[in-house]
Motif scaffolding. Structure first.
Motif, mmCIF file in Angstrom:
data_model
loop_
_atom_site.group_PDB
_atom_site.id
_atom_site.type_symbol
_atom_site.label_atom_id
_atom_site.label_comp_id
_atom_site.label_asym_id
_atom_site.label_seq_id
_atom_site.Cartn_x
_atom_site.Cartn_y
_atom_site.Cartn_z
ATOM 1 N N ASN A 1 47.791 -69.653 -2.092
ATOM 2 C CA ASN A 1 46.479 -69.017 -1.916
ATOM 3 C C ASN A 1 46.613 -67.506 -1.742
ATOM 4 O OD1 ASN A 1 45.171 -71.474 -2.113
ATOM 5 N ND2 ASN A 1 44.961 -71.763 0.098
ATOM 6 N N ILE A 2 47.654 -67.092 -1.020
ATOM 7 C CA ILE A 2 47.878 -65.654 -0.816
ATOM 8 C C ILE A 2 48.175 -64.974 -2.148
ATOM 9 C CG2 ILE A 2 49.461 -63.946 0.189
ATOM 10 C CD1 ILE A 2 49.718 -65.857 2.614
ATOM 11 N N ILE A 3 49.006 -65.602 -2.967
ATOM 12 C CA ILE A 3 49.317 -65.047 -4.295
ATOM 13 C C ILE A 3 48.041 -64.863 -5.104
ATOM 14 C CG2 ILE A 3 50.484 -65.481 -6.498
ATOM 15 C CD1 ILE A 3 52.597 -67.089 -4.888
ATOM 16 N N GLN A 4 47.185 -65.885 -5.100
ATOM 17 C CA GLN A 4 45.961 -65.866 -5.911
ATOM 18 C C GLN A 4 44.974 -64.812 -5.437
ATOM 19 O OE1 GLN A 4 44.595 -69.911 -5.717
ATOM 20 N NE2 GLN A 4 46.269 -70.698 -6.976
ATOM 21 N N THR A 5 44.850 -64.644 -4.123
ATOM 22 C CA THR A 5 43.845 -63.715 -3.594
ATOM 23 C C THR A 5 44.354 -62.276 -3.495
ATOM 24 O OG1 THR A 5 44.472 -64.263 -1.313
ATOM 25 C CG2 THR A 5 42.677 -65.522 -2.287
ATOM 26 N N PRO B 1 54.387 -62.726 -7.875
ATOM 27 C CA PRO B 1 55.265 -63.351 -6.874
ATOM 28 C C PRO B 1 56.429 -62.458 -6.441
ATOM 29 C CG PRO B 1 54.639 -64.966 -8.509
ATOM 30 C CD PRO B 1 54.106 -63.648 -8.997
ATOM 31 N N ASN B 2 56.998 -61.696 -7.399
ATOM 32 C CA ASN B 2 58.151 -60.856 -7.026
ATOM 33 C C ASN B 2 57.765 -59.591 -6.275
ATOM 34 O OD1 ASN B 2 57.135 -59.218 -9.039
ATOM 35 N ND2 ASN B 2 58.880 -59.464 -10.423
ATOM 36 N N GLN B 3 56.462 -59.444 -5.997
ATOM 37 C CA GLN B 3 55.992 -58.329 -5.168
ATOM 38 C C GLN B 3 55.710 -58.773 -3.735
ATOM 39 O OE1 GLN B 3 52.614 -57.371 -7.822
ATOM 40 N NE2 GLN B 3 53.527 -55.338 -8.085
ATOM 41 N N ILE B 4 55.984 -60.046 -3.461
ATOM 42 C CA ILE B 4 55.718 -60.613 -2.132
ATOM 43 C C ILE B 4 57.030 -61.079 -1.501
ATOM 44 C CG2 ILE B 4 54.495 -62.414 -0.855
ATOM 45 C CD1 ILE B 4 52.411 -62.467 -3.098
ATOM 46 N N TRP B 5 57.257 -60.644 -0.277
ATOM 47 C CA TRP B 5 58.471 -61.000 0.469
ATOM 48 C C TRP B 5 58.121 -61.987 1.574
ATOM 49 C CZ3 TRP B 5 63.247 -58.628 -0.656
ATOM 50 C CH2 TRP B 5 63.190 -57.552 -1.549
ATOM 51 N N VAL B 6 58.930 -63.012 1.722
ATOM 52 C CA VAL B 6 58.776 -63.978 2.808
ATOM 53 C C VAL B 6 59.950 -63.822 3.765
ATOM 54 C CG1 VAL B 6 58.685 -66.418 3.425
ATOM 55 C CG2 VAL B 6 57.555 -65.630 1.346
ATOM 56 N N ILE B 7 59.636 -63.666 5.051
ATOM 57 C CA ILE B 7 60.684 -63.507 6.060
ATOM 58 C C ILE B 7 60.530 -64.608 7.108
ATOM 59 C CG2 ILE B 7 61.732 -61.971 7.757
ATOM 60 C CD1 ILE B 7 60.422 -59.631 6.317
ATOM 61 N N GLY B 8 61.584 -65.368 7.332
ATOM 62 C CA GLY B 8 61.538 -66.419 8.340
ATOM 63 C C GLY B 8 62.915 -66.941 8.682
ATOM 64 N N ASP B 9 62.970 -67.778 9.711
ATOM 65 C CA ASP B 9 64.254 -68.306 10.188
ATOM 66 C C ASP B 9 64.580 -69.684 9.641
ATOM 67 O OD1 ASP B 9 63.803 -70.434 12.839
ATOM 68 O OD2 ASP B 9 62.099 -69.390 11.988
ATOM 69 N N ASN B 10 63.597 -70.349 9.020
ATOM 70 C CA ASN B 10 63.768 -71.749 8.638
ATOM 71 C C ASN B 10 63.951 -71.891 7.132
ATOM 72 O OD1 ASN B 10 63.631 -74.528 8.240
ATOM 73 N ND2 ASN B 10 62.073 -74.827 9.812
ATOM 74 N N SER B 11 65.172 -72.245 6.728
ATOM 75 C CA SER B 11 65.478 -72.352 5.303
ATOM 76 C C SER B 11 64.780 -73.527 4.644
ATOM 77 C CB SER B 11 66.993 -72.463 5.095
ATOM 78 O OG SER B 11 67.499 -73.624 5.738
ATOM 79 N N GLU B 12 64.340 -74.516 5.450
ATOM 80 C CA GLU B 12 63.681 -75.698 4.900
ATOM 81 C C GLU B 12 62.155 -75.602 4.971
ATOM 82 O OE1 GLU B 12 65.263 -78.082 3.250
ATOM 83 O OE2 GLU B 12 67.042 -76.848 3.572
ATOM 84 N N ASN C 1 60.996 -69.693 -2.186
ATOM 85 C CA ASN C 1 61.873 -69.826 -3.349
ATOM 86 C C ASN C 1 61.204 -70.620 -4.465
ATOM 87 O OD1 ASN C 1 64.029 -68.397 -2.238
ATOM 88 N ND2 ASN C 1 64.958 -70.219 -1.337
ATOM 89 N N GLU C 2 60.520 -71.693 -4.091
ATOM 90 C CA GLU C 2 59.876 -72.553 -5.089
ATOM 91 C C GLU C 2 58.756 -71.837 -5.829
ATOM 92 O OE1 GLU C 2 58.705 -76.002 -2.885
ATOM 93 O OE2 GLU C 2 60.724 -76.868 -2.892
ATOM 94 N N LEU C 3 58.163 -70.836 -5.181
ATOM 95 C CA LEU C 3 57.053 -70.097 -5.791
ATOM 96 C C LEU C 3 57.501 -68.785 -6.443
ATOM 97 C CD1 LEU C 3 54.385 -70.655 -2.994
ATOM 98 C CD2 LEU C 3 54.413 -71.702 -5.264
ATOM 99 N N GLY C 4 58.801 -68.512 -6.397
ATOM 100 C CA GLY C 4 59.312 -67.295 -7.010
ATOM 101 C C GLY C 4 59.108 -66.039 -6.185
ATOM 102 N N LEU C 5 58.879 -66.200 -4.874
ATOM 103 C CA LEU C 5 58.723 -65.046 -3.987
ATOM 104 C C LEU C 5 60.101 -64.529 -3.581
ATOM 105 C CD1 LEU C 5 55.888 -66.433 -1.647
ATOM 106 C CD2 LEU C 5 55.677 -65.352 -3.887
ATOM 107 N N ARG C 6 60.150 -63.311 -3.096
ATOM 108 C CA ARG C 6 61.411 -62.756 -2.587
ATOM 109 C C ARG C 6 61.607 -63.291 -1.177
ATOM 110 N NH1 ARG C 6 62.360 -58.000 -5.457
ATOM 111 N NH2 ARG C 6 64.540 -58.356 -4.881
ATOM 112 N N THR C 7 62.775 -63.770 -0.844
ATOM 113 C CA THR C 7 62.984 -64.422 0.450
ATOM 114 C C THR C 7 64.073 -63.732 1.279
ATOM 115 O OG1 THR C 7 64.455 -66.032 -0.640
ATOM 116 C CG2 THR C 7 62.169 -66.691 -0.282
ATOM 117 N N ILE C 8 63.789 -63.622 2.566
ATOM 118 C CA ILE C 8 64.719 -63.011 3.523
ATOM 119 C C ILE C 8 64.869 -63.946 4.712
ATOM 120 C CG2 ILE C 8 65.189 -61.040 5.011
ATOM 121 C CD1 ILE C 8 63.384 -59.354 3.213
#
Length: 207
Positions: free
Chosen positions: A145-149, A154-165, A172-179
Motif C-alpha cells: 500500500n505504501i508503494i502504491q500511495t 520499490p528501489n527508492q524505498i528502504w526498509v530497516i528492521g531487526d527481524n529477517s523473517e 525483499n519479496e517486494l524489491g525494496l532496499r533492506t537494512i
C-alpha cells in the motif's frame, strides 16, 4: 523513503518493565499450566519479548481460543511504560528523507509504546500490523500500500528492521532496499542488502 520497524529497532523491547505485563504473564501461565511444561511456558514468554504474538503462539502450538483470551486481555489493559529510544535514534533525524513507521503488535499497546517514546511526530505515517485485526494484511500488505500511495519505485524505498523473517523478508519479496538492524554482537545478516549496528551508518548507505 525509509520504512522503520519499532521493537528492537528503535528501542529495546526488553527494556520495558516486566511488572507492566505481570497480569499478562500470570494469565499465560495459568492458561497453559496444564497444557505444556513450565520450562516451555517460560520459553514462550521470553519469545514474546522479541517476536510477534501470533508467530510465538503458533510456534508453541497454542490453541486459537487461548490466543484470543490473551489477546482480549492485552487489548483491555492500560500500560504505563517508562521507555526510551536507543541512543543512536537521533541519527535518523539527520537523514533528510521521509520516514514511515510500520510495527507489528496489538494496536493499543504499540501506540502506547510510540507515545511513551515521544516519537509519534517523527513519521509522516504510522501503521500497525495488528494480529487481532480481522482483515489483516501483514507487513507485506502494508508495504504494498505504501508503494502504491507514495508513487515511488520499490528501489527508492528502504526498509530497516531487526527481524529477517518479518519486515526484511517482506521488503525483499517486494524489491525494496533492506537494512538489517543488528543487535550488539550479532554478525552481518545474509538476508538483507545491508547490515548496521547503529543508525549513524545510514548516511553513507542511503545518501
Amino acid at each position: 523513503m525509509l520504512i522503520l520497524d519499532l521493537d528492537d529497532t528503535i528501542f529495546e523491547t526488553k527494556s520495558m518493565s516486566e511488572s507492566s505485563f505481570s497480569v499478562i504473564i500470570e494469565m499465560i501461565r495459568n492458561l497453559l499450566s496444564d497444557k505444556i511444561e513450565d520450562e516451555k511456558i517460560s520459553e514462550l514468554i521470553e519469545n514474546l519479548w522479541h517476536r510477534p504474538f501470533d508467530i510465538v503462539m503458533n510456534k508453541f502450538e497454542i490453541d486459537t481460543s487461548i490466543q484470543n483470551q490473551i489477546a482480549f486481555q492485552i487489548n483491555s489493559l492500560d500500560f504505563d511504560l517508562n521507555i526510551s529510544t536507543f541512543e543512536d535514534y537521533n541519527y535518523l533525524k539527520k537523514v533528510n528523507i521521509e520516514q514511515v513507521l510500520v510495527t507489528t503488535g496489538f494496536s493499543k499497546l504499540q501506540l502506547t509504546k510510540i507515545k511513551a517514546l515521544g516519537i509519534e511526530n517523527d513519521f509522516t505515517e504510522i501503521f500497525v500490523d495488528d494480529p487481532s485485526e480481522e482483515n489483516r494484511i501483514y507487513k507485506k500488505g502494508i508495504f504494498q500500500n505504501i508503494i502504491q500511495t507514495s508513487n515511488k519505485l520499490p528501489n527508492q524505498i528502504w526498509v530497516i528492521g531487526d527481524n529477517s523473517e518479518s519486515e526484511i523478508k517482506a521488503g525483499n519479496e517486494l524489491g525494496l532496499r533492506t537494512i538489517h538492524r543488528l543487535k550488539a554482537g550479532e554478525e552481518k545478516s545474509t538476508k538483507a542488502e545491508y547490515s548496521i549496528h547503529s543508525f549513524a551508518e545510514l548516511q553513507k548507505i542511503i545518501l
